[in-house]
Design an enzyme around this catalytic site. Structure first.
Site: not given
Length: 286
Positions: A19-22, A25, A159, A184
């Site tokens: 999840g490193a595109t935004s 991350g 979380s 979640y």
């Protein structure tokens, strides 16, 4: 990467950040690259992963033009390598694991929360699992265990919502009684309990569950709106166990050890969750 000594990684090596595109991350990938790590920058598609690498190579974490050769905030010192997989599909998780040929640290950061625009819509993965459960928990479990023998350290991004959640043992996909907060919270509770159980089963591998706080990410904006904290601060909490900046192992909240949900400290409950997860994955082989 070198072996962990005293629960800490002794030198930069290779790290996979999902999840490193935004959001967290992307910021975490930038901070690790600035510290000299080779970062496998994961995105859902090849295009998104490549774009994130280009963004990190050409810009600092605030989006300003970078020299490309300085410390944190001035371009990466380490190499950026794009990798891709749709983590909602277990076959893609297995393919990603199979593509990793070296010892890595792993940051399981990728996650979803049903946006407000579709707040009442229960979504299902390609494998038939509730989407939040699939991406936030089953994928990290499957990826991490598939990398057995190739992991130097694990950081799972959780979380504070996990503390108020409960496991739905008979219906983890929440076919009945689904709502986005329940889904979640359960997924992050399972991830936090998995972290503790993994640490018990793999004592040579430092495993830390990190709550980075409520920060300004696309997920938070789409689900809750603002205001929220600085994403770079949240990312710093995530990478700290790899950089020697916070406690390693257990549940760490905003850089300090905290008390997790009782399930996380219940060895029998954790073993029950592990067995349930293996049954779910075996029913739809990865």
């Amino acid at each position: 990467m070198r072996a962990a000594v005293g629960g800490r990684v002794t030198a930069p090596g290779t790290v996979l950040v999902t999840g490193a595109t935004s959001g967290i991350g992307l910021a975490a990938a930038g901070q690790l690259a600035a510290a000299g790590w080779t970062v496998l920058v994961h995105g859902r598609t090849p295009e998104r992963a490549a774009l994130a690498c280009a963004q990190l190579a050409g810009n600092d974490l605030a989006g300003n033009e970078s020299t490309g050769n300085g410390p944190a905030g001035n371009g990466p010192a380490g190499e950026l390598v794009p990798v891709h997989a749709d983590l909602s599909a277990l076959a893609e998780v297995r393919r990603l694991a199979d593509s990793i040929g070296t010892t890595v640290a792993l940051v399981n950061n990728a996650g979803v929360f049903t946006p407000s625009a579709i707040a009442e819509q229960r979504r299902v993965s390609a494998d038939g699992h509730e989407l939040t459960w699939a991406v936030n928990y089953l994928a990290p479990f499957a990826l991490t265990t598939a990398l057995a023998g190739r992991l130097g350290a694990v950081v799972n991004v959780t979380s504070g919502m996990h503390v108020r959640a409960e496991p739905h043992w008979a219906d983890p996909d929440l076919v009945e009684g689904w709502d986005r907060v329940r889904a979640y919270g359960q997924s992050k509770l399972a991830l936090t309990a998995f972290s503790a159980e993994l640490g018990a089963r793999w004592p040579a591998v430092p495993v830390t569950a990190v709550n980075p706080g409520y920060v300004d990410t696309p997920l938070v904006r789409a689900a809750f709106g603002g205001p929220a904290g600085d994403v770079s601060v949240g990312a710093a909490h995530v990478v700290a166990p790899l950089l020697g900046g916070s406690p390693v192992g257990g549940y760490v909240e905003l850089g300090v050890r905290a008390v997790p949900h009782p399930l996380v400290e219940d060895s029998e409950g954790r073993a029950r969750l592990w067995a349930l997860t293996e049954r779910l994955l075996a029913a739809r082989p990865v």
